[in-house]
Write a protein that holds these residues in place. Sequence first.
Motif, PDB file in Angstrom:
ATOM      1  N   GLY A 264     -34.671  -6.084 -43.816  1.00 61.13           N
ATOM      2  CA  GLY A 264     -33.419  -6.549 -43.235  1.00 61.13           C
ATOM      3  C   GLY A 264     -33.536  -7.973 -42.699  1.00 61.13           C
ATOM      4  N   ASP A 265     -32.398  -8.541 -42.379  1.00 64.91           N
ATOM      5  CA  ASP A 265     -32.319  -9.913 -41.845  1.00 64.91           C
ATOM      6  C   ASP A 265     -31.923  -9.879 -40.383  1.00 64.91           C
ATOM      7  N   SER A 266     -32.474 -10.864 -39.666  1.00 60.79           N
ATOM      8  CA  SER A 266     -32.068 -11.033 -38.268  1.00 60.79           C
ATOM      9  C   SER A 266     -31.755 -12.521 -38.039  1.00 60.79           C
ATOM     10  N   GLU A 267     -30.843 -12.781 -37.145  1.00 60.78           N
ATOM     11  CA  GLU A 267     -30.370 -14.162 -36.927  1.00 60.78           C
ATOM     12  C   GLU A 267     -30.458 -14.533 -35.457  1.00 60.78           C
ATOM     13  N   ILE A 268     -30.897 -15.787 -35.242  1.00 66.44           N
ATOM     14  CA  ILE A 268     -30.923 -16.361 -33.899  1.00 66.44           C
ATOM     15  C   ILE A 268     -30.045 -17.597 -33.921  1.00 66.44           C
ATOM     16  N   ALA A 269     -29.146 -17.729 -33.002  1.00 65.82           N
ATOM     17  CA  ALA A 269     -28.210 -18.866 -32.963  1.00 65.82           C
ATOM     18  C   ALA A 269     -28.190 -19.459 -31.566  1.00 65.82           C
ATOM     19  N   GLY A 270     -27.875 -20.735 -31.528  1.00 70.28           N
ATOM     20  CA  GLY A 270     -27.767 -21.433 -30.254  1.00 70.28           C
ATOM     21  C   GLY A 270     -26.834 -22.628 -30.376  1.00 70.28           C
ATOM     22  N   SER A 271     -26.224 -22.997 -29.307  1.00 68.48           N
ATOM     23  CA  SER A 271     -25.328 -24.159 -29.299  1.00 68.48           C
ATOM     24  C   SER A 271     -25.796 -25.157 -28.251  1.00 68.48           C
ATOM     25  N   GLY A 272     -25.449 -26.431 -28.503  1.00 67.26           N
ATOM     26  CA  GLY A 272     -25.841 -27.489 -27.562  1.00 67.26           C
ATOM     27  C   GLY A 272     -27.323 -27.732 -27.526  1.00 67.26           C
ATOM     28  N   ILE A 273     -27.961 -27.634 -28.705  1.00 70.94           N
ATOM     29  CA  ILE A 273     -29.397 -27.885 -28.781  1.00 70.94           C
ATOM     30  C   ILE A 273     -29.619 -29.403 -28.696  1.00 70.94           C
ATOM     31  N   VAL A 274     -30.378 -29.860 -27.703  1.00 71.25           N
ATOM     32  CA  VAL A 274     -30.586 -31.290 -27.453  1.00 71.25           C
ATOM     33  C   VAL A 274     -31.968 -31.710 -27.921  1.00 71.25           C
ATOM     34  N   SER A 275     -31.977 -32.867 -28.645  1.00 71.23           N
ATOM     35  CA  SER A 275     -33.252 -33.440 -29.092  1.00 71.23           C
ATOM     36  C   SER A 275     -33.244 -34.945 -28.774  1.00 71.23           C
ATOM     37  N   LYS A 276     -34.333 -35.420 -28.155  1.00 71.06           N
ATOM     38  CA  LYS A 276     -34.461 -36.842 -27.817  1.00 71.06           C
ATOM     39  C   LYS A 276     -35.711 -37.401 -28.479  1.00 71.06           C
ATOM     40  N   THR A 277     -35.554 -38.572 -29.129  1.00 71.24           N
ATOM     41  CA  THR A 277     -36.673 -39.204 -29.832  1.00 71.24           C
ATOM     42  C   THR A 277     -36.826 -40.655 -29.361  1.00 71.24           C
ATOM     43  N   TYR A 278     -38.071 -41.051 -29.086  1.00 66.95           N
ATOM     44  CA  TYR A 278     -38.385 -42.427 -28.670  1.00 66.95           C
ATOM     45  C   TYR A 278     -39.490 -42.955 -29.576  1.00 66.95           C
ATOM     46  N   ASN A 279     -39.396 -44.248 -29.946  1.00 65.69           N
ATOM     47  CA  ASN A 279     -40.447 -44.821 -30.784  1.00 65.69           C
ATOM     48  C   ASN A 279     -40.592 -46.312 -30.462  1.00 65.69           C
ATOM     49  N   ALA A 280     -41.804 -46.804 -30.684  1.00 69.64           N
ATOM     50  CA  ALA A 280     -42.105 -48.230 -30.511  1.00 69.64           C
ATOM     51  C   ALA A 280     -43.237 -48.592 -31.459  1.00 69.64           C
ATOM     52  N   THR A 281     -43.112 -49.799 -32.074  1.00 71.06           N
ATOM     53  CA  THR A 281     -44.116 -50.221 -33.046  1.00 71.06           C
ATOM     54  C   THR A 281     -44.400 -51.715 -32.862  1.00 71.06           C
ATOM     55  N   LEU A 282     -45.667 -52.070 -32.876  1.00 71.20           N
ATOM     56  CA  LEU A 282     -46.099 -53.466 -32.882  1.00 71.20           C
ATOM     57  C   LEU A 282     -46.800 -53.714 -34.214  1.00 71.20           C
ATOM     58  N   GLY A 283     -46.251 -54.655 -34.999  1.00 70.58           N
ATOM     59  CA  GLY A 283     -46.807 -54.906 -36.324  1.00 70.58           C
ATOM     60  C   GLY A 283     -47.255 -56.351 -36.489  1.00 70.58           C
ATOM     61  N   VAL A 284     -48.324 -56.548 -37.233  1.00 71.75           N
ATOM     62  CA  VAL A 284     -48.853 -57.878 -37.534  1.00 71.75           C
ATOM     63  C   VAL A 284     -49.060 -57.975 -39.042  1.00 71.75           C
ATOM     64  N   ASN A 285     -48.576 -59.103 -39.620  1.00 75.04           N
ATOM     65  CA  ASN A 285     -48.756 -59.339 -41.053  1.00 75.04           C
ATOM     66  C   ASN A 285     -49.364 -60.725 -41.253  1.00 75.04           C
ATOM     67  N   TYR A 286     -50.272 -60.814 -42.195  1.00 72.11           N
ATOM     68  CA  TYR A 286     -50.893 -62.109 -42.477  1.00 72.11           C
ATOM     69  C   TYR A 286     -51.202 -62.200 -43.964  1.00 72.11           C
ATOM     70  N   THR A 287     -50.814 -63.341 -44.541  1.00 69.32           N
ATOM     71  CA  THR A 287     -51.094 -63.576 -45.952  1.00 69.32           C
ATOM     72  C   THR A 287     -52.461 -64.242 -46.057  1.00 69.32           C
ATOM     73  N   ILE A 288     -53.398 -63.532 -46.614  1.00 70.38           N
ATOM     74  CA  ILE A 288     -54.770 -64.049 -46.727  1.00 70.38           C
ATOM     75  C   ILE A 288     -54.866 -65.091 -47.834  1.00 70.38           C
ATOM     76  N   PHE A 289     -54.235 -64.821 -48.945  1.00 71.69           N
ATOM     77  CA  PHE A 289     -54.300 -65.732 -50.092  1.00 71.69           C
ATOM     78  C   PHE A 289     -52.967 -65.671 -50.829  1.00 71.69           C
ATOM     79  N   ASP A 290     -52.410 -66.857 -51.126  1.00 70.49           N
ATOM     80  CA  ASP A 290     -51.133 -66.884 -51.852  1.00 70.49           C
ATOM     81  C   ASP A 290     -51.207 -67.800 -53.066  1.00 70.49           C
ATOM     82  N   GLY A 291     -52.405 -67.916 -53.629  1.00 72.23           N
ATOM     83  CA  GLY A 291     -52.549 -68.791 -54.789  1.00 72.23           C
ATOM     84  C   GLY A 291     -52.626 -70.259 -54.419  1.00 72.23           C
ATOM     85  N   LEU A 292     -52.970 -70.584 -53.190  1.00 74.35           N
ATOM     86  CA  LEU A 292     -53.073 -71.952 -52.661  1.00 74.35           C
ATOM     87  C   LEU A 292     -51.716 -72.621 -52.500  1.00 74.35           C
ATOM     88  N   GLY A 293     -50.659 -71.854 -52.556  1.00 71.13           N
ATOM     89  CA  GLY A 293     -49.319 -72.421 -52.402  1.00 71.13           C
ATOM     90  C   GLY A 293     -49.108 -73.046 -51.032  1.00 71.13           C
TER      91      GLY A 293
END
Length: 447
Positions: A90-119
């Motif tokens: 048999g099947d059983s069901e669970i239900a709910g209303s007003g389900i709250v979800s909070k998400t936080y994110n932070a990112t520090l990124g660094v990029n560097y071109t090591i070689f670009d064909g001497l351009g």
Amino acid sequence: MKIIKNTIFVVVFLSTLQVFSQEILTKKEALAITLENNFGVKIANNNLEVAKNNTSIYNTGFLPTASVSSGANYSRNNQSLTFTDRDTGGDSEIAGSGIVSKTYNATLGVNYTIFDGLGRKYNYKQLKETYNLTELQARATIENTYLQLFTNYFQIARLSENEKNLKEALSISKRRMQRAKYTYDYGQSTKLEYLNAQVDVNNDSISYISAKQQLSNAKRGLNVILGIEKETNYNVETKVDYSTMLNFNDLEVKTLANNSLLKQNEKNIAISEFNIKVNKASYLPTLSFNASYGFNRTENENLINPFGAKLITSDGLNAGLNLSWNIFDGGSRKTSVANAKIALDNQEIALEQQKVTIKNNLKNTWENYKNQLFILKAQEQNVLSNQNNFDRTQERFKLGQITSVEFRQAQINLINAKTALNNAKFDAKLIELQLLQLSGDILNVAF
């Protein structure tokens, strides 16, 4: 910038108020004010600053890039979960209303071109050559401003001398008219003599007023070059000294080595050569490095899933290398390189054409200069001869030995000779400045 600063260092700058509180505006003072206030020189300075900024390391691509990003999300949803019981089927069901979800994110990124064909390397060298080109363009602007300044300055000197000569001629004509009036009043001459003298006074007055107006207009024109808005009343130096060191062979050597237009074209060739190398750099692969540190946090409230996590937190460091190589781009790179080579060829042709034109201009200007110096000496002799002739004619006129017509002709000859001498004197100096501009020496002239 160093060209302009070195040029300004040659002269001693005096403030505008200080200069115009004096009776005579000297050549040095006019030059100092022009270099400080002239609109074209100011624009050249600004363009040079832009070119300097473009050669900064911040505009070369050699530095890495860093970025920070962060975010927050809030969600409130209704949820339902259906489970299947394996034992009962048999099947059983669970239900709910007003389900709250909070998400936080932070990112520090660094990029560097090591070689670009001497351009980047070739692009940086190209920017340095562009700065040098802008520096030469600023120098050419200053050279043109020099010539423009002294063309107007010597025009004022010319008109000042002419005004002085015409004023003297008017004074002589007035004395003659007064003498004619006395002789007529005492019955020693006809009224025609007096009327002729009146006509000559009127003509000399018109010439004198016209010369004063031309002088006033020339001073306003000089004010524009000086960068002075209000009208001023001043005199200029009328003495002219000529260089005794000019030699055509030396001028030709200096012209080919230092002429600002030729130097600019040489820089354009260097820029075109680096442009070819920049385009060829795209044939080579590019290697870049990237790293990031990230933080994530998720908060779940009112969970209906008994196996769900109420709080999820993650953070960590990620790093990697990327290698890319555009093996074939449909032929656009090949076209760019081919066009860059053609552009270089055109610059080299333009340089050769410019050399021929400037050498021809130098020869013509040199011939004009030599002829003008000869004319100057001839006009000096003419003035001496006409002055001597006028003095003798004036004495004979006072004795009644010649007519007023003969006297007037001698006076006109003297005026014309003095005017021609002024023209020859200042024309010779202006042609000399043109020679110095062609040879790249005009900024070294000492006034």
